[in-house]
Write a protein that holds these residues in place. Structure first.
Motif, mmCIF file in Angstrom:
data_model
loop_
_atom_site.group_PDB
_atom_site.id
_atom_site.type_symbol
_atom_site.label_atom_id
_atom_site.label_comp_id
_atom_site.label_asym_id
_atom_site.label_seq_id
_atom_site.Cartn_x
_atom_site.Cartn_y
_atom_site.Cartn_z
ATOM 1 N N ASN A 132 1.040 -0.764 0.086
ATOM 2 C CA ASN A 132 0.219 -0.305 -0.001
ATOM 3 C C ASN A 132 1.060 1.346 -0.392
ATOM 4 O O ASN A 132 2.085 1.341 -0.533
ATOM 5 C CB ASN A 132 -1.327 -0.229 1.237
ATOM 6 C CG ASN A 132 -2.351 -1.109 1.310
ATOM 7 O OD1 ASN A 132 -2.541 -1.002 0.414
ATOM 8 N ND2 ASN A 132 -2.198 -2.213 1.712
ATOM 9 N N ASP A 133 0.466 2.593 0.324
ATOM 10 C CA ASP A 133 1.608 3.710 0.701
ATOM 11 C C ASP A 133 1.219 4.682 1.559
ATOM 12 O O ASP A 133 0.657 5.304 2.309
ATOM 13 C CB ASP A 133 0.902 4.437 -0.303
ATOM 14 C CG ASP A 133 1.223 4.465 -1.745
ATOM 15 O OD1 ASP A 133 2.157 3.933 -2.352
ATOM 16 O OD2 ASP A 133 -0.138 4.105 -3.332
ATOM 17 N N ASN A 197 5.190 -0.904 1.779
ATOM 18 C CA ASN A 197 4.661 1.112 2.199
ATOM 19 C C ASN A 197 6.062 2.357 2.375
ATOM 20 O O ASN A 197 7.492 1.628 1.742
ATOM 21 C CB ASN A 197 4.265 0.579 3.743
ATOM 22 C CG ASN A 197 2.511 -0.216 2.911
ATOM 23 O OD1 ASN A 197 2.047 0.769 3.255
ATOM 24 N ND2 ASN A 197 3.229 -0.862 3.853
#
Length: 213
Positions: A132-133, A197
């Motif tokens: 994800n971020d 991430n």
């Protein structure tokens, strides 16, 4: 009907808005590996019986429904491998029975800030936020709250697979960069994956307390 398993098909289109209404008597809703798109309905009502929600491997987008906080019996929430674009769903930390929380391979973003919930996610044993971020420091408050991953004495725990007589839970988690499918989930299995991430800073000392990993 207590179990609705439509996984691994070619169903598509939008999820019906009345979906959450089905969960009054439904305990398992498994739509894994289909072609559903659009958003997850915001219609999970209070008093529902849903124990497992598995939407992994679709094309769902939008945000995590706030109404999931009404799913007080929820043990497994798998939203992995979709296109959900949201910040970390802090409100789910209040779910008392949530054991499996999979958000991997979406578009979650931002800092995982402090929670207003006193002891969030106390029952969590499987956490997958990979790919994800998310950014910023590791969420130390959450790591301190993971009581279910601290000091599990397997000698005094009756090993069983998650689920019930008619349905055993399964999930896909990321371990060392590889996706692994568990067709059964042992109640003593624990894992945390925060890989891929944008976290930074120091590793909190409290991670050493998670000695059942």
């Amino acid at each position: 009907m207590s179990v609705l398993d439509l996984s691994s098909n070619n169903f598509g289109g939008m999820l019906p808005h009345c979906l959450g209404n089905f969960c009054k008597d439904l305990s398992v809703l498994n739509l894994r590996r289909n072609q559903f798109r659009g958003t997850i309905p915001q219609t999970f009502l209070k008093g529902n019986s849903i124990r497992t929600l598995d939407f992994n491997g679709n094309q769902l987008e939008g945000q995590v429904p706030q109404s999931l906080i009404n799913c007080r019996e929820l043990e497994v929430l798998d939203l992995g491998n979709n296109k959900i674009n949201d910040t970390f769903p802090h409100s789910l930390g209040a779910l008392p029975k949530l054991h499996v929380h999979v958000l991997c391979s979406n578009h979650f973003h931002g800092h995982i800030e402090f929670s207003k919930i006193k002891s969030p996610f106390m029952s969590l044993r499987i956490i997958d936020l990979a790919h994800n971020d998310f950014e910023g420091d590791l969420p130390e408050m959450y790591l301190r709250s993971l009581k279910a991953i601290m000091n599990i004495d397997e000698g005094n725990v009756t090993r069983r697979y998650m689920g019930d007589t008619y349905y055993e839970d399964s999930t896909v988690v990321t371990i060392k960069g590889l996706e692994m499918e568990f067709v059964k989930i042992l109640n003593t299995f624990t894992t945390i994956d925060l890989s891929n991430n944008k976290f930074q800073g120091k590793i909190p000392e409290c991670i050493g307390n998670l000695n059942s990993l």
